[in-house]
Enzyme design. Structure first.
Site, short mmCIF file in Angstrom:
data_model
loop_
_atom_site.label_atom_id
_atom_site.label_comp_id
_atom_site.label_asym_id
_atom_site.label_seq_id
_atom_site.Cartn_x
_atom_site.Cartn_y
_atom_site.Cartn_z
N CYS A 109 3.27 -7.03 -8.18
CA CYS A 109 4.84 -7.40 -7.15
C CYS A 109 5.40 -8.78 -7.70
O CYS A 109 5.75 -9.47 -6.45
CB CYS A 109 4.17 -7.14 -5.55
SG CYS A 109 3.61 -5.52 -5.66
N LYS B 281 0.67 -4.59 5.61
CA LYS B 281 0.67 -3.11 3.57
C LYS B 281 -0.55 -3.79 3.85
O LYS B 281 -0.54 -4.70 3.40
CB LYS B 281 2.23 -3.82 2.85
CG LYS B 281 1.59 -3.17 2.06
CD LYS B 281 3.14 -2.73 1.25
CE LYS B 281 2.77 -2.03 -0.24
NZ LYS B 281 4.30 -2.32 -0.98
N LYS C 109 1.84 -0.34 7.31
CA LYS C 109 1.98 0.85 5.99
C LYS C 109 0.57 0.68 5.15
O LYS C 109 -0.25 -0.44 5.44
CB LYS C 109 3.16 -0.04 5.04
CG LYS C 109 2.52 0.90 3.88
CD LYS C 109 3.46 0.46 3.20
CE LYS C 109 3.61 1.48 1.59
NZ LYS C 109 4.44 0.83 0.24
C1 PBG Z 1 5.52 -1.24 -4.08
C2 PBG Z 1 5.72 -0.61 -2.78
C3 PBG Z 1 4.46 0.62 -2.90
C4 PBG Z 1 4.78 1.26 -1.84
C5 PBG Z 1 6.03 1.38 -1.35
N1 PBG Z 1 6.34 -0.07 -2.22
C6 PBG Z 1 3.48 0.94 -4.20
C7 PBG Z 1 2.89 -0.07 -3.61
O1 PBG Z 1 2.70 -1.13 -3.41
O2 PBG Z 1 1.15 -0.46 -4.79
C8 PBG Z 1 3.78 2.46 -1.65
C9 PBG Z 1 4.84 3.56 -0.68
C10 PBG Z 1 3.51 5.04 -0.77
O3 PBG Z 1 2.74 5.33 -1.30
O4 PBG Z 1 4.65 5.98 -0.57
N2 PBG Z 1 5.11 -2.39 -3.97
#
Ligand code: PBG
Length: 336
Positions: free
Chosen positions: A139, A205, A258
Site C-alpha cells: 500500500c 484498519k 475495518k
Molecule cells: C486497499 C484495500 C483493501 C480493502 C479495502 N481497501 C485490501 C487490503 O488492505 O488488503 C479490503 C476490503 C475488503 O476486504 O472488502 N488497501
C-alpha cells in the site's frame, strides 16, 4: 411448597417477554434501526468497455468496466441505494502506482462518469490506496530493503486523492494506514481549492485475514511479506482510539473501523469517543462467509446478512460499507 406455587402465580412482576409479544411491539421498542440510506456499496472497476467478470471468491459481486458500473448504479439508485465505494483496478501496475496517480486514470474516469450521469443524487466514495496499482502489491512505496516508506508514500497518496477529488468524488478514503496521510491529503485538497471534498479515513484498519476475497478480486495480495508493518494488530483495542484522535485532528470528516464483525468492540469504542460519524467496513471475507454458508444450506443469506448488519449498527456504526447493499435494495430487505 405452597409458598413456591404462589410465587410462580403472582411473583413474577418482571416479564421482559411482554415487549416481545407481537411484531408491532417489537418494532416499536427496537433499539437499533437500519435503512438503505446507511449502506455504501463496494464496486470493482475495470478498464475498457463491455467487460463483466465474476469473482469466484465473492459470489454475487463482479468486476466491471465503467459502462456496466453506470447501469448497476442506476439500478441501485432506483432501488434506493445511494452511495458507492469505488475500487479501480488499473491494468498497468508498477512500483510507484503511476496508474492510480494519473489524472486521466481509471478511478478519475469512473468518478467523472458517475458524477455526470447521476449528479448529486449519488454519494461517491473513492478508495485511496496504492496496492491495486503496485506490482509488489503493497500500500506504499518500498525502499531498497522492501520496507514500506511512510512519508514518500503519503505524498503519492495525496496525489491519488487529488486526482479523485478533481474528478468529483464526494469522499476520498485513504485505506493505506500510513501515518499522517489524512493531514497531508487535507492540505493537498485545500491547496488545490477542493475544500468541499471530504475525507473518510480508514482509521482503525486491522491486518486482517478477512480481506482475502478482496485481494483475490483486486489482484492486490502483497508479492512478499504482509501488511502488519502498517495495518493494526488485531490484538489491539486501545490503539484504535489513538488512531481516531490523530485522524480527527488531521481533518477526517468520517472515520472507519475495518473489518466490522470481528471488531464490534472497536466500533463501540470509536462510536463513544468520536466527534465525527463512524463508518464500519463489513469486508469481503465477512460477506463471503455469508454467501458460502447460504450456498451450503447452513443459513439463509438475508437473515444472516441482516443480523450482521444490525449488529454493526448496534455496536454504534452510523454507516456501513460493504457488499450486501445492492441485493438488500433489489429485494426490499430494508426501508429506504
Ligand atoms: C486497499 C484495500 C483493501 C480493502 C479495502 N481497501 C485490501 C487490503 O488492505 O488488503 C479490503 C476490503 C475488503 O476486504 O472488502 N488497501
Amino acid at each position: 411448597m405452597k409458598e413456591l406455587d404462589q410465587r410462580a402465580d403472582l411473583g413474577l412482576t418482571q416479564r421482559p417477554r411482554r415487549l416481545r409479544r407481537t411484531s408491532a411491539i417489537r418494532d416499536l421498542v427496537a433499539e437499533t434501526g437500519l435503512s438503505l440510506r446507511q449502506l455504501v456499496q463496494g464496486h470493482f472497476v475495470l478498464e475498457g468497455a463491455g467487460r463483466t467478470e465474476a469473482i469466484d471468491a465473492l459470489p454475487g459481486i463482479v468486476r466491471r468496466s465503467v459502462d456496466g458500473l453506470l447501469r448497476a448504479v442506476e439500478t441501485d439508485l432506483e432501488n434506493g441505494l445511494r452511495a458507492v465505494m469505488l475500487f479501480a483496478l488499473p491494468a498497468h501496475k508498477d512500483a510507484e502506482a503511476s496508474a492510480a496517480r494519473d489524472e486521466l486514470g481509471l478511478a478519475p474516469r469512473a468518478i467523472a462518469a458517475l458524477r455526470k450521469a447521476f449528479g448529486s443524487d449519488l454519494v461517491i466514495f473513492a478508495d485511496v490506496c496504492m496496492c491495486p496499482s503496485t506490482d509488489h502489491g503493497h500500500c506504499g512505496l518500498l525502499d531498497a530493503d522492501g520496507e514500506v516508506r511512510n512519508d514518500a508514500s503519503v505524498a503519492l497518496l495525496a496525489e491519488i486523492a487529488l486526482a479523485q477529488a478533481r474528478a468529483g468524488a464526494d469522499f476520498v478514503c485513504p485505506s493505506d494506514m500510513m501515518d499522517g496521510r489524512v493531514g497531508a491529503i487535507r492540505a493537498a485538497l485545500d491547496a488545490a481549492g477542493h475544500t468541499g471534498t471530504a475525507i473518510l479515513a480508514y482509521t482503525a484498519k486491522y491486518a486482517s485475514a478477512f480481506y482475502g476475497p478482496f485481494r483475490h478480486a483486486a489482484g492486490s495480495a502483497p508479492a512478499h511479506g504482509d501488511r502488519r508493518g502498517y495495518q493494526m494488530d488485531p490484538r489491539n483495542r486501545r490503539e484504535a482510539l489513538r488512531e481516531l484522535a490523530l485522524d480527527v485532528q488531521e481533518g477526517a470528516d468520517l472515520v472507519m473501523v475495518k473489518p466490522a464483525l470481528a471488531y464490534l468492540d472497536v466500533i463501540a469504542d470509536c462510536a463513544a469517543a468520536s466527534p465525527v460519524p463512524v463508518a464500519a467496513y463489513n469486508v469481503s471475507g465477512e460477506y463471503a462467509m455469508v454467501q458460502l454458508a447460504a450456498r451450503e444450506g447452513l443459513g439463509e443469506e438475508r437473515a444472516l446478512a441482516l443480523e450482521i448488519l444490525h449488529s454493526i449498527r448496534r455496536a454504534g456504526a452510523d454507516l456501513i460499507v460493504g457488499y450486501h447493499g445492492s441485493r438488500a435494495a433489489a429485494e426490499g430487505w430494508l426501508p429506504r
